[in-house]
Design an enzyme around this catalytic site. Sequence first.
Site, mmCIF file in Angstrom:
data_model
loop_
_atom_site.group_PDB
_atom_site.id
_atom_site.type_symbol
_atom_site.label_atom_id
_atom_site.label_comp_id
_atom_site.label_asym_id
_atom_site.label_seq_id
_atom_site.Cartn_x
_atom_site.Cartn_y
_atom_site.Cartn_z
ATOM 1 C CG ASP A 127 27.478 149.239 79.869
ATOM 2 O OD1 ASP A 127 27.711 150.368 79.388
ATOM 3 O OD2 ASP A 127 27.409 148.205 79.197
ATOM 4 C CB CYS B 137 31.344 146.260 80.006
ATOM 5 S SG CYS B 137 29.876 146.553 81.027
ATOM 6 C CB CYS C 239 24.138 145.914 76.418
ATOM 7 S SG CYS C 239 24.377 144.731 77.752
ATOM 8 C CB CYS D 73 24.865 141.792 81.000
ATOM 9 S SG CYS D 73 25.828 142.134 79.509
HETATM 10 FE FE1 FES Z 1 27.998 146.268 79.833
HETATM 11 FE FE2 FES Z 1 26.152 144.478 79.050
HETATM 12 S S1 FES Z 1 27.868 145.218 77.909
HETATM 13 S S2 FES Z 1 26.364 145.439 80.979
#
Ligand code: FES
Length: 148
Positions: A52, A50, A75, A119
């Site tokens: 992150d 994603c 997030c 996540c």
């Molecule tokens: Fe990337 Fe939650 S959307 S860790």
Amino acid sequence: MPEEIDPPADNTGTDIPVVYSKTVIDHATKPRNMGPIEQPDGYATITGPCGDTMQIWFRVRDDLIIAATFMTDGCGPSIASGSIATELVKRKAAADAIRISHKDILNALDGLPEDSRHCALLAANTIKAAIRDYIAFKSEPWKRAYVK
Ligand code: FES
């Protein structure tokens, strides 16, 4: 080998409300164990599909994780996952902590919506990588000075 699940689905345009458990909301809004540990015994950073990133730090004594902390630019569910994952590994032997899976994190959070389950996987994979880092250097911690 990191666990793998499907990347997040593109749910733009859906009208289905997203519902988070009280535990997720609690850990996302009041995260435990946030921030780095100076000169950690184990450390890892992973960027998920994603985009992150999660970082995990450990302090270990006699093979027992006495402190675990995290940071993420992700997030709310990733904050909740990092928070509860660091709670789950505290006071565990490294050999036991490396077995914590994204399902354990999901159970501890009382679940996450389908599109946020990755996540928890990011947190589980980062925990495993930090433990592998600890194992790699535990007998020769001075070698960290040569790793860039
Ligand atoms: Fe990337 Fe939650 S959307 S860790």
